[in-house]
Design an enzyme around this catalytic site. Structure first.
Site, PDB file in Angstrom:
ATOM      1  N   GLY A 234       0.836  -1.214   0.000  1.00 29.27           N
ATOM      2  CA  GLY A 234       0.000   0.000   0.000  1.00 29.27           C
ATOM      3  C   GLY A 234       0.859   1.247   0.000  1.00 29.27           C
ATOM      4  N   ASN A 235       0.261   2.382   0.253  1.00 29.11           N
ATOM      5  CA  ASN A 235       1.020   3.631   0.375  1.00 29.11           C
ATOM      6  C   ASN A 235       0.350   4.557   1.378  1.00 29.11           C
ATOM      7  OD1 ASN A 235      -0.825   5.570  -1.097  1.00 29.11           O
ATOM      8  ND2 ASN A 235      -0.513   4.017  -2.682  1.00 29.11           N
TER       9      ASN A 235
END
Ligand code: CTP
Length: 400
Positions: free
Chosen positions: A208-209
Protein backbone atom coordinates in the site's frame (compact mmCIF):
# COMPACT_ATOMS: atom_id res chain seq x y z
CA UNK A 1 -35.78 32.83 -6.93
CA UNK A 2 -33.43 33.84 -4.12
CA UNK A 3 -30.69 31.28 -3.55
CA UNK A 4 -30.95 31.97 0.18
CA UNK A 5 -34.19 29.95 0.53
CA UNK A 6 -33.94 27.34 3.33
CA UNK A 7 -30.31 28.18 3.95
CA UNK A 8 -29.25 28.00 7.59
CA UNK A 9 -27.19 31.01 8.60
CA UNK A 10 -25.49 31.85 11.88
CA UNK A 11 -25.32 35.59 12.35
CA UNK A 12 -22.61 36.42 14.88
CA UNK A 13 -22.87 39.99 16.17
CA UNK A 14 -19.95 41.64 17.94
CA UNK A 15 -19.62 44.90 19.86
CA UNK A 16 -19.58 47.71 17.35
CA UNK A 17 -21.93 50.65 16.82
CA UNK A 18 -22.76 49.01 13.47
CA UNK A 19 -24.51 46.25 15.49
CA UNK A 20 -27.76 48.20 15.13
CA UNK A 21 -27.70 47.26 11.43
CA UNK A 22 -27.79 43.57 12.40
CA UNK A 23 -31.53 43.85 13.02
CA UNK A 24 -32.09 44.96 9.45
CA UNK A 25 -29.69 42.29 8.20
CA UNK A 26 -31.64 39.60 10.09
CA UNK A 27 -34.87 40.85 8.52
CA UNK A 28 -33.37 40.75 5.00
CA UNK A 29 -32.09 37.21 5.48
CA UNK A 30 -35.48 36.05 6.79
CA UNK A 31 -37.26 37.79 3.90
CA UNK A 32 -35.13 35.79 1.47
CA UNK A 33 -36.23 32.54 3.09
CA UNK A 34 -33.16 31.82 5.24
CA UNK A 35 -33.21 30.44 8.79
CA UNK A 36 -31.20 32.63 11.12
CA UNK A 37 -29.57 31.76 14.41
CA UNK A 38 -28.18 34.85 16.11
CA UNK A 39 -25.26 34.60 18.49
CA UNK A 40 -23.63 37.61 20.15
CA UNK A 41 -20.56 38.56 22.11
CA UNK A 42 -21.47 40.01 25.52
CA UNK A 43 -20.36 43.51 24.40
CA UNK A 44 -22.69 43.41 21.36
CA UNK A 45 -25.65 43.45 23.78
CA UNK A 46 -24.62 46.98 24.77
CA UNK A 47 -25.47 48.10 21.21
CA UNK A 48 -28.53 46.00 20.37
CA UNK A 49 -30.81 43.94 22.58
CA UNK A 50 -31.04 40.17 22.23
CA UNK A 51 -34.82 40.57 22.52
CA UNK A 52 -35.04 42.53 19.23
CA UNK A 53 -32.97 39.89 17.48
CA UNK A 54 -34.76 36.87 18.91
CA UNK A 55 -38.07 38.47 17.89
CA UNK A 56 -36.86 39.07 14.33
CA UNK A 57 -35.11 35.69 13.95
CA UNK A 58 -37.83 33.75 15.83
CA UNK A 59 -35.15 31.89 17.76
CA UNK A 60 -33.49 32.46 21.13
CA UNK A 61 -30.22 34.37 20.89
CA UNK A 62 -27.14 32.74 22.45
CA UNK A 63 -24.26 34.68 23.90
CA UNK A 64 -22.80 32.38 26.55
CA UNK A 65 -21.52 28.85 25.94
CA UNK A 66 -23.04 28.02 29.32
CA UNK A 67 -26.10 30.05 30.24
CA UNK A 68 -28.25 29.87 33.38
CA UNK A 69 -30.92 27.92 31.49
CA UNK A 70 -28.79 25.56 29.47
CA UNK A 71 -25.57 24.38 27.95
CA UNK A 72 -25.63 25.76 24.42
CA UNK A 73 -24.11 23.29 22.06
CA UNK A 74 -21.71 25.22 19.84
CA UNK A 75 -20.63 22.03 18.05
CA UNK A 76 -24.19 21.32 16.95
CA UNK A 77 -24.64 24.91 15.78
CA UNK A 78 -21.37 24.73 13.89
CA UNK A 79 -22.59 21.63 12.03
CA UNK A 80 -26.12 22.97 11.48
CA UNK A 81 -25.17 26.06 9.50
CA UNK A 82 -24.68 26.45 5.74
CA UNK A 83 -22.85 29.72 6.42
CA UNK A 84 -21.68 31.82 9.35
CA UNK A 85 -21.59 35.61 9.02
CA UNK A 86 -19.76 37.72 11.58
CA UNK A 87 -21.38 41.16 11.19
CA UNK A 88 -20.32 43.54 12.46
CA UNK A 89 -16.87 42.02 13.02
CA UNK A 90 -14.79 44.17 15.37
CA UNK A 91 -11.00 44.35 15.27
CA UNK A 92 -11.04 42.71 18.70
CA UNK A 93 -13.16 39.70 17.66
CA UNK A 94 -11.18 39.20 14.46
CA UNK A 95 -7.92 39.26 16.45
CA UNK A 96 -9.32 36.65 18.83
CA UNK A 97 -10.67 34.37 16.08
CA UNK A 98 -7.47 34.64 14.04
CA UNK A 99 -5.69 33.27 17.11
CA UNK A 100 -8.19 30.65 18.20
CA UNK A 101 -9.22 32.47 21.37
CA UNK A 102 -12.48 31.04 22.53
CA UNK A 103 -13.88 33.19 25.34
CA UNK A 104 -17.46 33.57 24.05
CA UNK A 105 -20.17 31.71 22.17
CA UNK A 106 -18.95 33.42 18.98
CA UNK A 107 -15.44 32.02 19.49
CA UNK A 108 -16.73 28.53 20.30
CA UNK A 109 -19.04 28.37 17.27
CA UNK A 110 -16.32 29.80 15.01
CA UNK A 111 -13.88 27.06 16.02
CA UNK A 112 -16.53 24.33 15.61
CA UNK A 113 -18.07 25.53 12.33
CA UNK A 114 -17.71 23.33 9.27
CA UNK A 115 -19.40 25.82 6.92
CA UNK A 116 -17.99 28.79 4.97
CA UNK A 117 -17.43 31.81 7.23
CA UNK A 118 -17.79 35.47 6.23
CA UNK A 119 -16.60 38.57 8.07
CA UNK A 120 -18.12 42.02 7.61
CA UNK A 121 -15.55 44.16 9.45
CA UNK A 122 -16.57 47.42 11.12
CA UNK A 123 -14.13 49.82 12.75
CA UNK A 124 -12.57 53.22 12.68
CA UNK A 125 -10.25 54.00 9.77
CA UNK A 126 -7.02 53.98 11.78
CA UNK A 127 -7.90 50.65 13.35
CA UNK A 128 -8.70 49.34 9.86
CA UNK A 129 -5.31 50.52 8.55
CA UNK A 130 -3.31 49.12 11.46
CA UNK A 131 -0.82 46.39 10.46
CA UNK A 132 -2.12 44.09 13.19
CA UNK A 133 -5.66 44.28 11.75
CA UNK A 134 -4.29 43.62 8.26
CA UNK A 135 -2.32 40.66 9.58
CA UNK A 136 -5.37 39.22 11.33
CA UNK A 137 -7.44 39.60 8.15
CA UNK A 138 -4.76 37.76 6.19
CA UNK A 139 -4.72 35.01 8.83
CA UNK A 140 -8.50 34.62 8.64
CA UNK A 141 -8.29 34.48 4.83
CA UNK A 142 -5.62 31.78 5.08
CA UNK A 143 -8.16 29.69 7.03
CA UNK A 144 -10.48 29.95 4.00
CA UNK A 145 -12.72 32.64 5.56
CA UNK A 146 -14.05 35.40 3.29
CA UNK A 147 -13.94 39.11 4.03
CA UNK A 148 -16.87 41.22 2.83
CA UNK A 149 -15.31 44.52 1.67
CA UNK A 150 -15.77 47.48 4.01
CA UNK A 151 -17.42 50.67 2.82
CA UNK A 152 -15.96 54.16 2.61
CA UNK A 153 -17.64 57.13 4.23
CA UNK A 154 -18.35 58.86 7.49
CA UNK A 155 -17.54 56.74 10.52
CA UNK A 156 -19.03 56.82 14.01
CA UNK A 157 -15.94 58.72 15.20
CA UNK A 158 -16.76 61.54 12.77
CA UNK A 159 -13.72 60.67 10.65
CA UNK A 160 -14.17 59.88 6.97
CA UNK A 161 -12.49 56.85 5.40
CA UNK A 162 -12.54 53.06 5.09
CA UNK A 163 -13.90 50.84 7.85
CA UNK A 164 -17.69 51.12 7.61
CA UNK A 165 -19.45 47.79 7.73
CA UNK A 166 -20.87 46.81 4.33
CA UNK A 167 -24.55 47.71 4.08
CA UNK A 168 -26.94 44.84 4.98
CA UNK A 169 -28.13 44.68 1.32
CA UNK A 170 -24.52 44.22 0.18
CA UNK A 171 -23.90 41.51 2.78
CA UNK A 172 -26.99 39.64 1.54
CA UNK A 173 -25.81 40.12 -2.06
CA UNK A 174 -22.37 38.72 -1.13
CA UNK A 175 -23.96 35.64 0.42
CA UNK A 176 -26.31 35.19 -2.54
CA UNK A 177 -23.33 35.22 -4.91
CA UNK A 178 -21.70 32.59 -2.73
CA UNK A 179 -24.76 30.33 -2.85
CA UNK A 180 -25.24 30.92 -6.60
CA UNK A 181 -21.63 29.98 -7.29
CA UNK A 182 -22.34 26.81 -5.42
CA UNK A 183 -24.90 25.63 -7.95
CA UNK A 184 -22.79 26.34 -11.04
CA UNK A 185 -22.21 22.61 -11.73
CA UNK A 186 -25.82 21.53 -11.42
CA UNK A 187 -26.60 18.84 -13.99
CA UNK A 188 -22.94 17.81 -14.29
CA UNK A 189 -21.54 14.47 -13.17
CA UNK A 190 -18.03 13.98 -11.84
CA UNK A 191 -15.93 11.07 -10.71
CA UNK A 192 -13.06 11.48 -8.28
CA UNK A 193 -10.54 8.77 -7.43
CA UNK A 194 -8.93 9.20 -4.02
CA UNK A 195 -6.84 7.48 -1.39
CA UNK A 196 -4.38 4.62 -1.74
CA UNK A 197 -4.87 1.18 -3.21
CA UNK A 198 -3.93 -2.01 -1.41
CA UNK A 199 -2.56 -4.86 -3.49
CA UNK A 200 -2.90 -8.20 -1.75
CA UNK A 201 0.09 -10.50 -1.25
CA UNK A 202 -1.89 -13.03 0.79
CA UNK A 203 -5.08 -12.82 2.92
CA UNK A 204 -3.40 -10.66 5.57
CA UNK A 205 -0.65 -8.73 3.76
CA UNK A 206 -0.67 -6.11 1.08
CA UNK A 207 1.40 -3.47 -0.70
CA UNK A 208 0.00 0.00 0.00
CA UNK A 209 1.02 3.63 0.37
CA UNK A 210 0.56 6.56 2.75
CA UNK A 211 -2.12 8.48 0.84
CA UNK A 212 -4.97 9.57 3.15
CA UNK A 213 -7.42 10.62 0.42
CA UNK A 214 -7.94 14.06 2.04
CA UNK A 215 -7.22 15.99 -1.17
CA UNK A 216 -9.56 13.88 -3.31
CA UNK A 217 -12.33 13.96 -0.70
CA UNK A 218 -12.04 17.77 -0.51
CA UNK A 219 -12.38 17.98 -4.31
CA UNK A 220 -15.39 15.63 -4.34
CA UNK A 221 -17.10 17.78 -1.70
CA UNK A 222 -16.35 21.05 -3.49
CA UNK A 223 -17.76 19.64 -6.75
CA UNK A 224 -20.88 18.50 -4.86
CA UNK A 225 -21.13 21.90 -3.11
CA UNK A 226 -21.55 23.46 -6.55
CA UNK A 227 -24.34 21.05 -7.44
CA UNK A 228 -22.48 18.31 -9.37
CA UNK A 229 -23.41 14.66 -8.90
CA UNK A 230 -20.20 13.07 -7.62
CA UNK A 231 -18.99 9.47 -7.50
CA UNK A 232 -16.06 9.30 -5.10
CA UNK A 233 -14.08 6.14 -5.81
CA UNK A 234 -12.18 5.78 -2.59
CA UNK A 235 -9.35 3.44 -1.70
CA UNK A 236 -8.88 2.09 1.85
CA UNK A 237 -8.50 5.03 4.26
CA UNK A 238 -9.86 6.20 7.59
CA UNK A 239 -11.11 9.39 5.91
CA UNK A 240 -14.63 9.58 4.52
CA UNK A 241 -17.16 12.03 3.18
CA UNK A 242 -20.53 12.68 4.81
CA UNK A 243 -21.55 15.14 2.10
CA UNK A 244 -25.05 14.35 0.85
CA UNK A 245 -24.04 15.08 -2.77
CA UNK A 246 -21.17 12.57 -2.73
CA UNK A 247 -21.78 8.92 -3.55
CA UNK A 248 -18.82 6.98 -2.16
CA UNK A 249 -17.76 3.75 -3.84
CA UNK A 250 -15.27 1.99 -1.60
CA UNK A 251 -12.63 -0.03 -3.39
CA UNK A 252 -9.45 -1.78 -2.29
CA UNK A 253 -7.22 -2.62 -5.26
CA UNK A 254 -6.14 -0.78 -8.41
CA UNK A 255 -8.21 -3.24 -10.46
CA UNK A 256 -11.38 -2.47 -8.46
CA UNK A 257 -10.70 1.25 -8.79
CA UNK A 258 -10.20 0.81 -12.54
CA UNK A 259 -13.51 -1.07 -12.90
CA UNK A 260 -15.48 1.54 -10.95
CA UNK A 261 -13.81 4.50 -12.71
CA UNK A 262 -14.28 3.20 -16.26
CA UNK A 263 -17.92 2.30 -15.51
CA UNK A 264 -18.85 5.72 -14.07
CA UNK A 265 -16.76 7.79 -16.50
CA UNK A 266 -19.09 6.85 -19.38
CA UNK A 267 -21.76 9.21 -18.04
CA UNK A 268 -19.42 11.75 -16.45
CA UNK A 269 -18.40 15.23 -17.59
CA UNK A 270 -15.21 15.23 -15.57
CA UNK A 271 -12.83 12.82 -13.87
CA UNK A 272 -10.35 13.96 -11.24
CA UNK A 273 -7.72 11.37 -10.51
CA UNK A 274 -6.35 12.16 -7.07
CA UNK A 275 -5.76 8.55 -6.01
CA UNK A 276 -2.29 7.19 -5.33
CA UNK A 277 -2.81 4.05 -7.38
CA UNK A 278 -0.27 1.27 -7.00
CA UNK A 279 1.70 0.91 -10.23
CA UNK A 280 2.51 -2.73 -9.45
CA UNK A 281 0.80 -5.62 -7.72
CA UNK A 282 1.95 -9.13 -6.74
CA UNK A 283 1.78 -11.39 -9.79
CA UNK A 284 0.23 -14.17 -7.74
CA UNK A 285 -1.85 -13.78 -4.61
CA UNK A 286 -1.58 -16.63 -2.15
CA UNK A 287 -4.96 -17.73 -0.79
CA UNK A 288 -3.26 -18.87 2.42
CA UNK A 289 -1.09 -16.84 4.76
CA UNK A 290 2.49 -17.19 3.54
CA UNK A 291 4.70 -18.85 6.20
CA UNK A 292 8.21 -17.58 6.77
CA UNK A 293 11.17 -19.73 5.73
CA UNK A 294 14.92 -19.52 6.14
CA UNK A 295 16.63 -17.00 3.86
CA UNK A 296 15.31 -14.19 1.64
CA UNK A 297 12.09 -14.06 -0.24
CA UNK A 298 11.04 -12.18 -3.37
CA UNK A 299 7.58 -11.09 -4.45
CA UNK A 300 7.22 -10.88 -8.20
CA UNK A 301 5.25 -7.82 -9.28
CA UNK A 302 3.28 -6.99 -12.42
CA UNK A 303 1.91 -3.67 -13.68
CA UNK A 304 -1.58 -2.55 -12.74
CA UNK A 305 -3.84 -0.81 -15.24
CA UNK A 306 -3.33 2.92 -15.55
CA UNK A 307 -6.78 4.38 -14.84
CA UNK A 308 -5.89 7.93 -15.88
CA UNK A 309 -4.41 6.74 -19.18
CA UNK A 310 -7.42 4.54 -19.92
CA UNK A 311 -9.86 7.41 -19.32
CA UNK A 312 -7.65 9.80 -21.31
CA UNK A 313 -7.73 7.41 -24.28
CA UNK A 314 -11.51 6.96 -24.27
CA UNK A 315 -12.58 10.49 -23.39
CA UNK A 316 -14.96 12.19 -25.78
CA UNK A 317 -15.33 15.85 -26.69
CA UNK A 318 -16.64 17.74 -23.69
CA UNK A 319 -15.22 15.28 -21.13
CA UNK A 320 -12.36 16.47 -18.93
CA UNK A 321 -9.68 14.49 -17.14
CA UNK A 322 -7.50 15.99 -14.43
CA UNK A 323 -4.51 14.27 -12.88
CA UNK A 324 -2.13 14.66 -9.99
CA UNK A 325 1.62 14.34 -9.94
CA UNK A 326 3.70 13.99 -6.82
CA UNK A 327 7.32 14.56 -7.72
CA UNK A 328 10.62 14.87 -5.91
CA UNK A 329 12.88 16.02 -8.77
CA UNK A 330 12.58 17.32 -12.32
CA UNK A 331 9.05 18.21 -11.25
CA UNK A 332 7.73 20.29 -14.15
CA UNK A 333 9.22 18.18 -16.93
CA UNK A 334 7.85 15.00 -15.34
CA UNK A 335 4.41 16.54 -14.85
CA UNK A 336 4.31 17.83 -18.43
CA UNK A 337 5.21 14.34 -19.66
CA UNK A 338 2.25 12.94 -17.72
CA UNK A 339 -0.15 15.53 -19.17
CA UNK A 340 0.86 14.33 -22.62
CA UNK A 341 1.01 10.58 -21.96
CA UNK A 342 -2.28 10.47 -20.07
CA UNK A 343 -4.06 13.14 -22.16
CA UNK A 344 -4.97 15.27 -19.11
CA UNK A 345 -6.64 18.67 -19.52
CA UNK A 346 -4.48 19.76 -16.63
CA UNK A 347 -2.38 18.25 -13.90
CA UNK A 348 -1.99 19.33 -10.28
CA UNK A 349 1.70 19.16 -9.45
CA UNK A 350 2.85 18.67 -5.85
CA UNK A 351 6.51 18.87 -5.17
CA UNK A 352 7.63 16.94 -2.10
CA UNK A 353 10.43 19.53 -1.81
CA UNK A 354 7.82 22.14 -0.80
CA UNK A 355 7.15 22.37 2.94
CA UNK A 356 3.55 21.51 3.81
CA UNK A 357 2.87 19.62 0.55
CA UNK A 358 1.94 15.99 0.08
CA UNK A 359 0.69 13.11 2.19
CA UNK A 360 -1.02 13.60 5.53
CA UNK A 361 -0.83 17.39 5.71
CA UNK A 362 -3.92 19.61 5.73
CA UNK A 363 -2.08 22.03 3.47
CA UNK A 364 -0.75 21.71 -0.04
CA UNK A 365 1.46 23.77 -2.36
CA UNK A 366 0.65 23.03 -5.97
CA UNK A 367 1.10 24.26 -9.53
CA UNK A 368 -1.49 23.64 -12.24
CA UNK A 369 0.02 22.66 -15.60
CA UNK A 370 -2.34 22.81 -18.55
CA UNK A 371 -2.44 20.89 -21.83
CA UNK A 372 -1.11 23.94 -23.73
CA UNK A 373 1.95 24.07 -21.43
CA UNK A 374 0.77 27.10 -19.42
CA UNK A 375 1.33 27.05 -15.67
CA UNK A 376 -0.45 28.49 -12.65
CA UNK A 377 1.46 28.27 -9.35
CA UNK A 378 -0.59 28.62 -6.13
CA UNK A 379 0.63 29.69 -2.70
CA UNK A 380 0.63 27.26 0.25
CA UNK A 381 -3.06 26.72 0.99
CA UNK A 382 -5.36 24.44 2.90
CA UNK A 383 -6.34 21.36 0.88
CA UNK A 384 -9.94 22.59 0.93
CA UNK A 385 -8.80 25.88 -0.67
CA UNK A 386 -6.72 24.04 -3.27
CA UNK A 387 -9.83 21.95 -3.99
CA UNK A 388 -11.84 25.12 -4.55
CA UNK A 389 -9.24 26.42 -7.02
CA UNK A 390 -9.21 23.09 -8.88
CA UNK A 391 -13.01 23.21 -9.14
CA UNK A 392 -12.80 26.84 -10.38
CA UNK A 393 -10.53 25.64 -13.23
CA UNK A 394 -12.87 22.73 -14.00
CA UNK A 395 -15.79 25.13 -14.16
CA UNK A 396 -13.93 27.41 -16.58
CA UNK A 397 -12.97 24.50 -18.87
CA UNK A 398 -16.51 23.06 -18.84
CA UNK A 399 -17.87 26.46 -19.86
CA UNK A 400 -15.29 26.96 -22.65
N1 CTP B 1 -2.86 7.05 -11.98
C1 CTP B 1 -3.93 6.24 -12.31
N2 CTP B 1 -3.75 4.87 -12.39
C2 CTP B 1 -2.54 4.32 -12.15
C3 CTP B 1 -1.45 5.15 -11.81
C4 CTP B 1 -1.65 6.51 -11.74
O1 CTP B 1 -5.03 6.73 -12.52
N3 CTP B 1 -2.40 3.01 -12.24
C5 CTP B 1 -3.07 8.52 -11.94
C6 CTP B 1 -2.92 9.14 -10.57
O2 CTP B 1 -4.15 9.15 -9.89
C7 CTP B 1 -2.45 10.55 -10.94
C8 CTP B 1 -1.65 10.36 -12.19
O3 CTP B 1 -2.09 9.12 -12.73
O4 CTP B 1 -3.52 11.39 -11.27
C9 CTP B 1 -0.17 10.37 -12.01
O5 CTP B 1 0.27 9.29 -11.27
P1 CTP B 1 1.80 8.84 -11.08
O6 CTP B 1 1.78 7.58 -10.32
O7 CTP B 1 2.57 9.97 -10.54
O8 CTP B 1 2.21 8.67 -12.58
P2 CTP B 1 3.12 7.63 -13.28
O9 CTP B 1 2.84 7.81 -14.72
O10 CTP B 1 2.90 6.30 -12.67
O11 CTP B 1 4.55 8.19 -13.04
P3 CTP B 1 5.81 7.73 -12.18
O12 CTP B 1 5.51 6.43 -11.51
O13 CTP B 1 6.86 7.66 -13.18
O14 CTP B 1 6.01 8.87 -11.21
Amino acid sequence: MPTMRNKKIILAITGSIAAYKAAFLTRLFIKQGAEIQVIMTPSAAAFITPLSLSTLSKRPVHSEVISEESWNNHVELGLWADAMVVAPATANTMAKLANGICDSMVGAVYLSAKCPIFFAPAMDLDMWKHPSTKKNLETLKSYGNEIIPVGHGELASGLVGDGRMAEPEDIVKFLNTHFEKKQSLKGKTAIVTAGPTFEAIDPVRFIGNRSTGKMGIAIAEKLADRGAKVHLILGPTAQKSDHEGVNTINVTSAEEMYQAATKHFKKANVAVMAAAVADYRPKTVSNKKIKKKEGDMAVELERTKDIAKALGETKKKGQLTIGFALETNNEKANAKGKVERKNFDFIVLNSLRDKGAGFGHDTNKVTFIFKDGSEKPLKLKLKTQVADEIVDEIEKLLND
